[in-house]
Structures are given as structure tokens and as C-alpha cells.
Design a protein around this motif. Structure first.
Motif, PDB file in Angstrom:
ATOM      1  N   ILE A 212       0.832  -1.206   0.000  1.00  0.00           N
ATOM      2  CA  ILE A 212       0.000   0.000   0.000  1.00  0.00           C
ATOM      3  C   ILE A 212       0.861   1.248   0.000  1.00  0.00           C
ATOM      4  O   ILE A 212       0.561   2.224  -0.690  1.00  0.00           O
ATOM      5  N   SER A 213       1.945   1.236   0.756  1.00  0.00           N
ATOM      6  CA  SER A 213       2.801   2.425   0.815  1.00  0.00           C
ATOM      7  C   SER A 213       3.561   2.648  -0.490  1.00  0.00           C
ATOM      8  O   SER A 213       3.917   3.778  -0.814  1.00  0.00           O
ATOM      9  N   LYS A 214       3.794   1.587  -1.260  1.00  0.00           N
ATOM     10  CA  LYS A 214       4.546   1.724  -2.514  1.00  0.00           C
ATOM     11  C   LYS A 214       3.667   2.122  -3.697  1.00  0.00           C
ATOM     12  O   LYS A 214       4.110   2.827  -4.594  1.00  0.00           O
ATOM     13  N   VAL A 215       2.413   1.678  -3.700  1.00  0.00           N
ATOM     14  CA  VAL A 215       1.514   1.894  -4.831  1.00  0.00           C
ATOM     15  C   VAL A 215       0.983   3.325  -4.806  1.00  0.00           C
ATOM     16  O   VAL A 215       0.651   3.868  -3.753  1.00  0.00           O
ATOM     17  N   LEU A 216       0.873   3.939  -5.995  1.00  0.00           N
ATOM     18  CA  LEU A 216       0.397   5.313  -6.081  1.00  0.00           C
ATOM     19  C   LEU A 216      -1.067   5.417  -6.496  1.00  0.00           C
ATOM     20  O   LEU A 216      -1.765   6.342  -6.078  1.00  0.00           O
ATOM     21  N   SER A 217      -1.553   4.516  -7.340  1.00  0.00           N
ATOM     22  CA  SER A 217      -2.921   4.646  -7.835  1.00  0.00           C
ATOM     23  C   SER A 217      -3.943   4.207  -6.778  1.00  0.00           C
ATOM     24  O   SER A 217      -3.715   3.266  -6.016  1.00  0.00           O
ATOM     25  N   LEU A 218      -5.062   4.900  -6.747  1.00  0.00           N
ATOM     26  CA  LEU A 218      -6.092   4.618  -5.754  1.00  0.00           C
ATOM     27  C   LEU A 218      -6.786   3.282  -5.990  1.00  0.00           C
ATOM     28  O   LEU A 218      -7.173   2.602  -5.039  1.00  0.00           O
ATOM     29  N   THR A 219      -6.938   2.899  -7.241  1.00  0.00           N
ATOM     30  CA  THR A 219      -7.617   1.629  -7.520  1.00  0.00           C
ATOM     31  C   THR A 219      -6.796   0.445  -6.999  1.00  0.00           C
ATOM     32  O   THR A 219      -7.357  -0.513  -6.453  1.00  0.00           O
ATOM     33  N   ASP A 220      -5.473   0.523  -7.192  1.00  0.00           N
ATOM     34  CA  ASP A 220      -4.617  -0.548  -6.675  1.00  0.00           C
ATOM     35  C   ASP A 220      -4.644  -0.584  -5.148  1.00  0.00           C
ATOM     36  O   ASP A 220      -4.649  -1.657  -4.534  1.00  0.00           O
ATOM     37  N   LYS A 221      -4.669   0.593  -4.536  1.00  0.00           N
ATOM     38  CA  LYS A 221      -4.723   0.643  -3.082  1.00  0.00           C
ATOM     39  C   LYS A 221      -6.021   0.036  -2.566  1.00  0.00           C
ATOM     40  O   LYS A 221      -6.030  -0.650  -1.545  1.00  0.00           O
ATOM     41  N   ARG A 222      -7.117   0.275  -3.267  1.00  0.00           N
ATOM     42  CA  ARG A 222      -8.402  -0.292  -2.855  1.00  0.00           C
ATOM     43  C   ARG A 222      -8.397  -1.810  -2.967  1.00  0.00           C
ATOM     44  O   ARG A 222      -8.970  -2.510  -2.137  1.00  0.00           O
ATOM     45  N   GLU A 223      -7.764  -2.336  -4.026  1.00  0.00           N
ATOM     46  CA  GLU A 223      -7.674  -3.792  -4.181  1.00  0.00           C
ATOM     47  C   GLU A 223      -6.866  -4.414  -3.039  1.00  0.00           C
ATOM     48  O   GLU A 223      -7.251  -5.445  -2.482  1.00  0.00           O
ATOM     49  N   ILE A 224      -5.762  -3.767  -2.711  1.00  0.00           N
ATOM     50  CA  ILE A 224      -4.919  -4.279  -1.628  1.00  0.00           C
ATOM     51  C   ILE A 224      -5.665  -4.178  -0.294  1.00  0.00           C
ATOM     52  O   ILE A 224      -5.596  -5.082   0.542  1.00  0.00           O
TER      53      ILE A 224
END
Length: 100
Positions: free
Chosen positions: A31-43
Motif C-alpha cells: 500500500i505504501s509503494k503503490v500510487l494509484s487509488l484503484t490498486d490501493k483499494r484492491e490491496i
């Protein structure tokens, strides 16, 4: 003395926390590495799919002798009134009663 069911529930939470420790740690780092919100929501969805009682914040520190969950001292693992009784009876080496 705390109810035995509460103590058993706490032990169950400790086992779950140890079991899912690595599964919780890796998505947190992602979560801390990913920038896009959609990827953060999946995680975040992966984290939410894990059992609630496997979260370390749900654990509660309890007194070693009585199981009391309030007023615990980390150094001794005892609740306040048990600690005071043990100091008064000289069962804890190095601990002194306060006097002012």
C-alpha cells in the motif's frame, strides 16, 4: 479474577495474530509503494478479507496472575493492585514503595 472465557478469547486472538502476521505485513508494505487509488483499494480489500481478530490492535495486555485487562505494567506483567500487594510483601526484588 477475569472470566475464563475472556482469557480464552484473548489466547485465540494471539494465535490468529501469529498465524496471519506475514499475510498482513506484505499488503501493508504494498500500500505504501503503490500510487494509484484503484490498486490501493484492491490491496485494502485483501486486508479486509482476513479475520478481524487477526489484527494486532485487537490484542489486549492482561495481568499474569489475575487476567485483569486494566492498569497493567509492562515491566512486570501485573495489574496495579497486584503489583502493589507484591511490593508491600517484598516479593518483587528491586521494587520499592513510594514515600514522599
Amino acid at each position: 479474577m477475569a472470566k475464563k472465557s475472556l482469557i480464552q478469547r484473548e489466547k485465540k486472538r494471539q494465535k490468529l495474530e501469529q498465524k496471519y502476521y506475514l499475510l498482513r505485513r506484505s499488503p501493508k508494505k504494498e500500500i505504501s509503494k503503490v500510487l494509484s487509488l484503484t490498486d490501493k483499494r484492491e490491496i485494502q480489500g485483501k486486508l479486509q478479507s482476513l479475520p478481524r481478530n487477526s489484527a494486532p490492535t485487537r490484542l489486549r495486555r492482561r495481568c499474569f496472575s489475575t487476567g485483569r485487562s486494566r492498569a497493567n505494567y509492562r515491566d512486570f506483567g501485573l495489574s496495579g493492585h497486584i503489583l502493589r500487594e507484591m511490593v508491600h510483601t517484598c516479593l518483587l526484588p528491586g521494587a520499592t514503595r513510594s514515600s514522599w
